[in-house]
Scaffold this active site. Structure first.
Site, PDB file in Angstrom:
ATOM      1  N   ARG A 265     -16.420  58.493  24.621  1.00 17.12           N
ATOM      2  CA  ARG A 265     -17.876  58.353  24.460  1.00 17.12           C
ATOM      3  C   ARG A 265     -18.615  58.273  25.792  1.00 17.12           C
ATOM      4  NH1 ARG A 265     -20.164  53.816  20.666  1.00 17.12           N
ATOM      5  NH2 ARG A 265     -18.704  52.548  21.865  1.00 17.12           N
TER       6      ARG A 265
ATOM      7  N   ARG B  54     -22.812  40.677  11.670  1.00 16.75           N
ATOM      8  CA  ARG B  54     -21.410  40.859  12.016  1.00 16.75           C
ATOM      9  C   ARG B  54     -20.556  39.659  11.627  1.00 16.75           C
ATOM     10  NH1 ARG B  54     -21.870  44.648  16.389  1.00 16.75           N
ATOM     11  NH2 ARG B  54     -19.841  45.081  17.248  1.00 16.75           N
TER      12      ARG B  54
ATOM     13  N   ARG C 209     -11.785  44.351  20.212  1.00 20.07           N
ATOM     14  CA  ARG C 209     -12.960  44.540  19.352  1.00 20.07           C
ATOM     15  C   ARG C 209     -12.529  44.773  17.907  1.00 20.07           C
ATOM     16  NH1 ARG C 209     -15.512  49.183  22.806  1.00 20.07           N
ATOM     17  NH2 ARG C 209     -17.024  49.448  21.102  1.00 20.07           N
TER      18      ARG C 209
ATOM     19  N   LYS D 273     -21.976  54.330  13.707  1.00 24.26           N
ATOM     20  CA  LYS D 273     -23.237  53.638  13.401  1.00 24.26           C
ATOM     21  C   LYS D 273     -24.370  54.166  14.292  1.00 24.26           C
ATOM     22  CE  LYS D 273     -21.439  49.573  14.459  1.00 24.26           C
ATOM     23  NZ  LYS D 273     -20.063  49.933  14.865  1.00 24.26           N
TER      24      LYS D 273
ATOM     25  N   ARG E 251     -19.517  53.075  28.676  1.00 22.83           N
ATOM     26  CA  ARG E 251     -19.707  51.635  28.472  1.00 22.83           C
ATOM     27  C   ARG E 251     -18.527  50.865  29.054  1.00 22.83           C
ATOM     28  NH1 ARG E 251     -21.448  50.819  22.204  1.00 22.83           N
ATOM     29  NH2 ARG E 251     -20.005  49.084  22.414  1.00 22.83           N
TER      30      ARG E 251
END
Ligand code: AP5
Ligand code: ZN
Length: 217
Positions: free
Chosen positions: A128, A89, A172, A13, A161
């Site tokens: 990431r 969400r 998640r 996203k 993160r």
């Protein structure tokens, strides 16, 4: 352009949204980025949100609906339309968005779901790197920065993160399948849903995205 991007953690996203923003001159509103900026500023909301985010849960619907409403009303970039990334969400958030748009005399044009198997997401998430100030993301293997651990644009340091570890990712994903999957059904019913194979190379995903947004698919 008025659209939302739905997809599990690591689906892409935040990788695709800036390209859409540039192409269609609209704003990119990512509730995750907004919450992380509150965390960085150590506001009361930020302190509360950090606990929830690190555990892979969801911040309350009222808070995120309020954040989106505020941006849509006051962010000048949103006059050209918007891409919502990570919102709605939950079904109540989708209903909140519909109510907000109705007040403005607008409707949503596209709800694009980035579809990908959970198994592919671990590598994406654990590799990431992000530039906190801009939200730009990189990947140690799939999209390395030009200079190790530095943002291509500003040269500032990249960080990981705090929710980007295998353990938090598991939670998640559970949250996604339980609370966000129903949002897909919500937009399938109202007829603006399109699915896109998000396991392909970023360039391929982008090509398919443009086909959808330009009405070719
Ligand atoms: P949020 O920030 O929205 O996180 P998320 O949904 O878990 O999604 P990610 O940002 O992890 O994934 P992405 O799809 O953007 O992937 P990216 O493009 O970076 O939310 C964080 C938390 O905030 C939530 O858990 C919740 O607690 C809270 N929150 C946020 N919104 C909320 C809401 N509305 N309501 C309640 N709570 C909310 O890509 C990932 C990696 O893969 C990158 O390294 C990238 O370089 C790489 N990559 C991307 N595309 C490809 C590709 N095609 N091939 C190979 N690698 C790729
Ligand atoms: Zn993201």
């Amino acid at each position: 352009l008025r659209m939302i991007l739905i997809g599990p953690p690591g689906a892409g996203k935040g990788t695709q949204a800036p390209k859409i923003k540039e192409r269609f001159s609209c704003c990119h509103l990512a509730t995750g980025d907004m919450l992380r900026s509150q965390v960085a500023k150590k506001t009361p909301l930020g302190r509360e949100a950090k606990k929830i985010m690190d555990q892979g849960g969801l911040v309350s619907d009222d808070i995120v609906i309020g954040m989106i409403k505020e941006e849509l009303e006051n962010n000048k970039e949103c006059q050209g339309g918007f891409i919502l990334d990570g919102f709605p969400r939950t079904v109540p958030q989708a209903e909140g968005l519909d109510a907000m748009l109705k007040e403005r005399g607008q409707t949503l044009q596209h709800a694009v779901e980035l579809q990908i198997d959970d198994a592919l997401l671990v590598a994406r998430i654990t590799g990431r790197l992000i530039h906190p100030a801009s939200g730009r993301s990189y990947h140690t293997t799939f999209n390395p920065p030009k200079q190790a651990m530095k943002d291509d644009v500003t040269g500032e340091p990249l960080i990981q993160r705090s929710d980007d570890n295998a353990e938090a990712l598991k939670k998640r994903l559970v949250t996604y399948h339980q609370q966000t999957s129903p949002v897909v059904g919500y937009y399938q019913k109202n007829g603006i849903w399109k699915g896109l194979d998000a396991s392909q190379q970023p360039g391929e995903v982008w090509k398919n995205m443009l086909d959808i947004l330009e009405g070719k698919k």
